[in-house]
Scaffold this motif. Structure first.
Motif, short mmCIF file in Angstrom:
data_model
loop_
_atom_site.label_atom_id
_atom_site.label_comp_id
_atom_site.label_asym_id
_atom_site.label_seq_id
_atom_site.Cartn_x
_atom_site.Cartn_y
_atom_site.Cartn_z
N ALA A 91 1.14 -1.11 0.43
CA ALA A 91 0.00 -0.31 0.39
C ALA A 91 0.66 1.18 -0.10
O ALA A 91 2.33 1.49 0.65
N ASN A 107 -2.47 3.26 -4.18
CA ASN A 107 -3.93 2.98 -3.51
C ASN A 107 -3.57 2.43 -2.33
O ASN A 107 -2.37 2.32 -1.52
N ASP A 108 -4.55 2.72 -1.23
CA ASP A 108 -4.19 2.01 0.16
C ASP A 108 -4.05 0.80 0.93
O ASP A 108 -4.54 1.05 2.07
N LYS A 109 -4.25 0.08 -0.17
CA LYS A 109 -4.70 -2.10 -0.40
C LYS A 109 -3.15 -1.99 -0.28
O LYS A 109 -2.65 -2.53 -1.52
N PRO A 133 -10.90 -1.48 -0.80
CA PRO A 133 -11.18 -0.09 0.60
C PRO A 133 -12.06 0.18 1.87
O PRO A 133 -13.52 -0.39 0.54
N GLU A 137 -9.83 5.63 2.44
CA GLU A 137 -8.64 4.92 1.98
C GLU A 137 -8.81 5.47 0.39
O GLU A 137 -10.26 4.91 0.00
#
Length: 216
Positions: A91, A107-109, A133, A137
């Protein structure tokens, strides 16, 4: 996850042997499909050269000669794709696949990417799995100077709140916004004019963005 992917075949034809990588399934997963706590995507790899981009029958087929990159503490690095070996893009890591999407995706994942070679002449595939997400996020499309890696422009979409239904509309709008102003493509640090951006879906290409897709 099969309960969320519907095919128009009698159950007796698919309950014993349903190929996850057939066209009917891939078409459901060309973008990203949220299922439960995860998001899934499948990309088919064609053997075309970059000059032949645009002749594919799926909207997001991957050119075999493409390269994959990430930006980390040591700058831009090429990331290998080893058959059946999962690669994790952590992430927050900017990553880019040549000829597929004309920006750096953040991205946040974490993303898990698994290359699956074809058997008996079948196409190769890339399977993408990541966490779904939630909350605030986000996904981001960013552009960095290809000469000095300075950040040029960034657009953000709050995927956790808005969902994937509007993801591709946002992505295309971000690409068009970047392309509309040459000042966004001109590096504030070294003066280099960077190439046009392009969407993940080839069907949105103009003649100019199709040429940019063949460049990077």
């Amino acid at each position: 996850m099969y309960t969320n992917i519907y095919v128009d075949e009698p159950i007796e034809k698919i309950h014993d042997d349903w190929d996850f990588l057939t066209d009917k399934v891939i078409k459901k997963l060309q973008g990203f499909l949220p299922v439960g706590d995860n998001v899934y995507g499948i990309r088919q790899v064609v053997h075309a050269k970059r000059e032949e981009i645009g002749n594919a029958h799926l909207a997001m087929e991957l050119v075999k000669e493409r390269k994959n990159f990430e930006i980390g503490p040591k700058g831009v690095v090429q990331v290998p794709r080893v058959p059946y070996v999962a690669h994790i893009t952590c992430a927050g890591t900017p990553h880019h696949t040549q000829f597929v999407f004309g920006y750096w995706h953040i991205n946040d994942k974490d993303e898990v990417i698994i290359p699956v070679p074809g058997v008996n002449g079948d196409p190769d595939h890339i399977v993408i799995i990541m966490g779904r997400p939630t909350g605030e996020e986000t996904d981001r499309a960013a552009w960095y100077c290809e000469e000095c890696t300075s950040l040029l422009h960034m657009s953000e979409y709050v995927t956790g709140r808005e969902g994937f239904r509007g993801f591709w509309r946002w992505e295309l709008a971000a690409v068009r916004e970047y392309n509309a102003d040459i000042r966004k493509r001109t590096c504030w640090n070294c003066g280099h004019v960077n190439p046009l951006a392009y969407s993940g879906f080839m069907s949105t290409d103009t003649p100019e963005t199709r040429e940019a897709r063949k460049q990077w």
